[in-house]
Design an enzyme around this catalytic site. Structure first.
Site, short mmCIF file in Angstrom:
data_model
loop_
_atom_site.label_atom_id
_atom_site.label_comp_id
_atom_site.label_asym_id
_atom_site.label_seq_id
_atom_site.Cartn_x
_atom_site.Cartn_y
_atom_site.Cartn_z
N HIS A 158 0.85 -1.20 0.00
CA HIS A 158 0.00 0.00 0.00
C HIS A 158 0.88 1.24 0.00
O HIS A 158 1.71 1.41 0.89
CB HIS A 158 -0.93 0.00 1.22
CG HIS A 158 -2.02 -1.02 1.12
ND1 HIS A 158 -2.47 -1.74 2.21
CD2 HIS A 158 -2.75 -1.45 0.05
CE1 HIS A 158 -3.44 -2.57 1.82
NE2 HIS A 158 -3.62 -2.42 0.51
N GLU A 161 1.68 3.77 3.09
CA GLU A 161 2.19 3.22 4.34
C GLU A 161 3.73 3.27 4.35
O GLU A 161 4.40 2.24 4.34
CB GLU A 161 1.63 1.81 4.55
CG GLU A 161 0.11 1.82 4.59
CD GLU A 161 -0.56 0.44 4.51
OE1 GLU A 161 0.15 -0.59 4.58
OE2 GLU A 161 -1.81 0.39 4.39
N ARG A 216 -3.24 4.79 -1.99
CA ARG A 216 -3.10 3.45 -1.42
C ARG A 216 -2.83 2.38 -2.48
O ARG A 216 -2.03 1.47 -2.30
CB ARG A 216 -4.40 3.11 -0.68
CG ARG A 216 -4.58 1.66 -0.23
CD ARG A 216 -5.94 1.51 0.44
NE ARG A 216 -6.37 0.12 0.64
CZ ARG A 216 -6.15 -0.59 1.75
NH1 ARG A 216 -5.48 -0.05 2.76
NH2 ARG A 216 -6.60 -1.82 1.86
N HIS A 286 2.63 -3.72 6.88
CA HIS A 286 1.70 -2.62 6.60
C HIS A 286 1.74 -1.60 7.74
O HIS A 286 2.47 -1.76 8.71
CB HIS A 286 0.26 -3.16 6.53
CG HIS A 286 -0.02 -4.03 5.36
ND1 HIS A 286 -0.87 -3.66 4.35
CD2 HIS A 286 0.42 -5.26 5.02
CE1 HIS A 286 -0.95 -4.62 3.44
NE2 HIS A 286 -0.17 -5.61 3.82
N GLU A 360 0.81 -4.80 11.16
CA GLU A 360 0.40 -3.40 11.05
C GLU A 360 1.25 -2.63 12.03
O GLU A 360 1.07 -2.75 13.25
CB GLU A 360 -1.10 -3.23 11.39
CG GLU A 360 -2.05 -3.96 10.46
CD GLU A 360 -2.27 -3.23 9.13
OE1 GLU A 360 -1.73 -2.10 8.97
OE2 GLU A 360 -2.98 -3.76 8.27
#
Length: 384
Positions: A158, A161, A216, A286, A360
Site C-alpha cells: 500500500h 504506508e 493506497r 503494513h 500493522e
C-alpha cells in the site's frame, strides 16, 4: 484537511455515519468501508478542508461526539518529506535509515547494498509494475550446499504506508551490519534464507511522493482512465471479491477486475507459488494499528494450525513490547480488525505456507499513515 476520531454509540449513529461517509465520499482510514463502521468501535476519517465545517455541524446535530485526531493533515505530510533534497550528501554520510526515501533512492540503495555485501546478498527481478518499472527483491543467503527454508517479507503493498518500506530497509541493514558480530544471526542464516521485497507497489509509492501522499492502490487505469488503481491486497486469489472489497474502481478497496488482474499481484503469486514448499513463513508489512494479523480475513473459521499461528504471534507481540513498551494485538483479521478477502496473507496460507502474518506497524491513529520520521527508528527497533 482533518482526521476525526469517532466512536459511535448506537446503531442509529452508525447509520448516520455510514450515510455521511458515503454521500460525502470521505476518506475512511479505519475501517476502510462504511459498512464496517460498528457501534463502540473506533472510526478514523479524513475530512477535506472544505467539508470540515459541514461534517462537524452534522455530527453535532445528531449528537455524535468526535475529537480531532489530526488537526492539519498537510502539516504532517510536509513533516514526513525529507527537508533537504538528499542527493550528494548521502554518498558521504552513507544511507540515512531514519528518514523516508523516494523510490529512486531505494533503487540505488538496493544496488549499493548488494555490491557492498556480495557474499550474502543477491538482487533479483520479481516482475514489472503496470507502468513497467522493475520490481526487485533481495535474497540474503549464507553460501551452503544444504537446502534451506525461506522467510519471505514484502513491504509497500500500500503506497501511503511509508513506514513499511522504511522497515524493510532497516531490517536488511540490521541483518548485514550484525552478521559478523552476532552469532544468533549467523545461526539463523545457516538454516534459513531471507527474501526481502522492499517496495511491491512501486507505481503507487512514486505517486504517493509526487501527487497524493495518501494514495493506497497501484496505478492501473480502469474504465478508460475514469479511475485508477486496484488495492493489491484485495487482488489475490483467496476468496477473491467475497467480502470487504468494492467493485467500484474509485474505491480504495477496489479488488480489480478479477483475481490476480494486476501485474504486481501476479509477480508475487507466481514467485511464491513456485517456491511454496520451501517457504516457512510469509510476512507482509503494513501500517497502521499495531496489530499482528493471522489468517483468515474472509472467514472467522480458524485455520488448522491456528494454535501455532497464535503462539508465534503472541511471542512476537511480547518481544515488540519489550523494547519500547509498544502494545500489539494479535489475532485473525476477521476477529480483531474487519473482514477482507483477496489478501496476500490469506492466499499464502491457503496455498500451504504454514506461518503467514500481516504486521500493522505504528501507530494507533495519532498520525495514522503519516508517521513522523522521528518514529522510524523506534518502530524499526521494536519490530526487528
Amino acid at each position: 484537511d482533518q482526521v476525526l476520531h469517532i466512536v459511535p454509540e448506537t446503531s442509529q449513529q452508525v447509520q448516520q455515519l455510514q450515510l455521511l461517509c458515503s454521500t460525502l465520499l470521505l476518506d475512511l482510514w479505519k475501517p476502510l468501508l462504511p459498512e464496517d463502521i460498528r457501534a463502540e468501535e473506533d472510526l478514523h476519517v479524513r475530512v477535506p478542508a472544505r467539508l470540515v465545517q459541514e461534517v462537524k455541524e452534522t455530527l453535532d446535530q445528531h449528537l455524535i461526539s468526535y475529537r480531532v485526531l489530526i488537526p492539519n493533515v498537510q502539516e504532517l505530510v510536509d513533516h514526513s518529506m525529507p527537508r533537504e533534497k538528499s542527493g550528494h550528501r548521502q554518498v558521504r554520510e552513507g544511507y540515512v535509515y531514519t528518514q523516508y526515501h523516494p523510490m529512486e533512492e531505494i533503487y540505488q540503495w538496493m544496488t549499493q547494498i548488494q555490491k557492498s555485501n556480495s557474499e550474502l546478498v543477491t538482487q533479483h527481478i520479481l516482475g514489472k509494475t503496470f507502468e513497467n518499472r522493475t520490481i526487485y527483491y533481495l535474497k540474503i543467503s549464507q553460501p551452503s550446499n544444504k537446502p534451506k527454508k525461506i522467510i519471505w517479507m514484502d513491504c509497500g503493498i500500500h503506497a501511503r504506508e511509508w513506514i513499511s518500506p522504511a522497515f524493510c530497509q532497516w531490517f536488511v541493514k540490521e541483518i548485514l551490519q550484525n552478521y559478523n558480530s552476532d552469532p544468533k544471526i549467523r545461526r539463523f542464516l545457516q538454516n534459513l534464507d531471507l527474501y526481502v521485497l522492499p517496495v511491491l507497489n512501486i507505481d503507487g509509492y512514486i505517486h504517493s511522493w509526487k501527487e497524493d501522499r495518501l494514495w493506497r492502490k497501484n496505478r492501473s487505469p480502469y474504465m478508460n482512465g475514469a479511475c485508477y488503481g486496484t488495492d493489491l491486497n484485495r487482488n489475490f486469489n483467496s476468496s477473491w471479491g467475497s467480502i470487504g472489497v468494492s467493485f467500484n474502481c474509485s474505491s480504495d478497496v477496489f479488488c480489480g477486475s478479477g483475481p490476480e488482474s494486476e501485474p504486481e499481484t501476479r509477480a508475487v503469486a507466481q514467485f511464491i507459488g513456485s517456491k511454496k514448499n520451501d517457504i516457512a513463513c510469509y510476512l507482509t508489512i503494513h501500517s497502521y494499528g499495531q496489530l499482528i494479523l493471522t489468517p483468515y480475513g474472509s472467514t472467522t473459521k480458524p485455520p488448522s494450525n491456528n494454535e501455532e499461528l497464535m503462539q508465534v504471534g503472541n511471542k512476537a507481540a511480547v518481544a515488540l513490547k519489550g523494547k519500547h513498551g509498544t502494545s500489539y494485538k494479535v489475532g485473525s483479521t476477521s476477529s480483531i480488525l474487519y473482514s477482507n478477502s483477496g489478501s496476500s496473507r490469506d492466499w499464502a496460507h491457503m496455498i500451504g505456507i504454514p506461518l503467514s502474518y500481516t504486521f500493522e506497524l505504528r501507530d494507533t491513529g495519532t498520525h495514522g499513515f503519516l508517521l513522523p520520521p522521528d518514529q522510524i527508528q523506534p518502530t524499526c527497533e521494536e519490530t526487528m
